[in-house]
Design an enzyme around this catalytic site. Structure first.
Site, PDB file in Angstrom:
ATOM      1  N   CYS A 136       0.820  -1.214   0.000  1.00  0.00           N
ATOM      2  CA  CYS A 136       0.000   0.000   0.000  1.00  0.00           C
ATOM      3  C   CYS A 136       0.857   1.269   0.000  1.00  0.00           C
ATOM      4  CB  CYS A 136      -0.993  -0.005   1.165  1.00  0.00           C
ATOM      5  SG  CYS A 136      -0.283  -0.090   2.817  1.00  0.00           S
ATOM      6  N   HIS A 207      -2.641   0.535   7.087  1.00  0.00           N
ATOM      7  CA  HIS A 207      -3.026   0.491   5.683  1.00  0.00           C
ATOM      8  C   HIS A 207      -3.245   1.919   5.196  1.00  0.00           C
ATOM      9  CE1 HIS A 207      -4.552  -0.944   1.930  1.00  0.00           C
ATOM     10  NE2 HIS A 207      -5.764  -0.458   2.119  1.00  0.00           N
ATOM     11  N   HIS A 219      -6.155   1.873  -3.545  1.00  0.00           N
ATOM     12  CA  HIS A 219      -5.364   1.255  -2.482  1.00  0.00           C
ATOM     13  C   HIS A 219      -4.949  -0.149  -2.884  1.00  0.00           C
ATOM     14  CE1 HIS A 219      -8.720  -1.166  -0.294  1.00  0.00           C
ATOM     15  NE2 HIS A 219      -9.084  -0.921  -1.521  1.00  0.00           N
TER      16      HIS A 219
END
Length: 247
Positions: A136, A207, A219
């Site tokens: 990510c 994240h 993402h």
């Protein structure tokens, strides 16, 4: 590579199966020698992380001329992560040996592949996940490079850092990357980095995604291909803060 080096690589790969083996071909004097290294990845059957001290020890022996790793049960073809690491390594030759169960039940070498840097750039959409290489934060860095011409710093990301009881890599590093913390209640703007907490034992954001505007998030989740999704629902519920680039 000569036959002796290939035999040493094959022996190491078979011994490590079903883990990925990794190692280096080193030029010692006028001869190439294979230096096996330890794979310290948290999921060694899926990818490799070469032990830094093993790399350093190999460099002490001579010049590194090739990076080697195995693909247990998978074709000898470079993955997106392999090609990305190759581009960053500065080493001209990468070698993959594929292994599989043979007709007699033994594990043996199926194929070999050699490749090198070719200017490869992984796509923003549909890239494979490999923590520390294509994850990510890599997607955030690449988006800012492509869309904004901004080079964000990279930082080391040990496997499973979010469950080690102490690390908070995003919160520790966002200011160094030129971002300001706008808070959890901020209205996202295009290009904002949204930090989310998803199953982190450390209780910290683990994240990140880029808000593209119009309710769309870009993402890259663990075990999935990168892509766009609608911002809201579980993603908004997991939001911990909004980061805005200030430079």
């Amino acid at each position: 590579m000569n036959g002796q080096v290939k035999a040493a690589i094959a022996e190491h790969a078979i011994a490590e199966y079903p883990r990925e083996c990794c190692g280096l071909v080193v030029l010692v004097g006028a001869a190439e020698v294979y230096a096996p290294c330890r794979n310290i990845a948290a999921t060694p059957a899926e990818h490799f992380v070469m032990a830094p001290e093993d790399y350093a020890a190999a460099e002490d022996r001579g010049a590194v001329v090739a990076v080697v790793h195995s693909h247990p049960g998978v074709a000898a073809r470079p993955s997106m992560a392999d090609k990305t690491m190759c581009e960053k390594s500065g080493i001209d030759k990468w070698v993959i040996v594929s292994l599989g169960v043979q007709g007699d039940g033994s594990v043996g070498v199926d194929d070999w592949c050699e490749f090198g840097p070719c200017g490869y750039v992984p796509p923003l959409i549909g890239r494979e996940f490999s923590h520390g290489t294509l994850d990510c934060y890599t997607l955030v860095r690449d988006w800012y490079h492509i869309e904004r011409g901004v080079e964000l710093p990279d930082f080391e990301r040990p496997d499973a850092w979010w469950d080690d009881g102490k690390s908070s890599l995003y919160l520790d590093n966002f200011e160094k990357a030129g971002f300001a913390d706008m808070g959890q209640e901020a209205e996202p703007q295009t290009g904002d980095v949204l930090l989310m907490q998803i199953r982190s034992k450390n209780g910290v954001p683990n994240h990140a995604g880029i808000y593209l505007g119009d309710g769309v998030l870009l993402h890259h989740m663990y075990g999935r291909l990168s892509g766009r999704t609608v911002w809201g629902g579980m993603w908004a519920h997991s939001l911990r803060t909004v980061l805005r680039y200030k430079g």
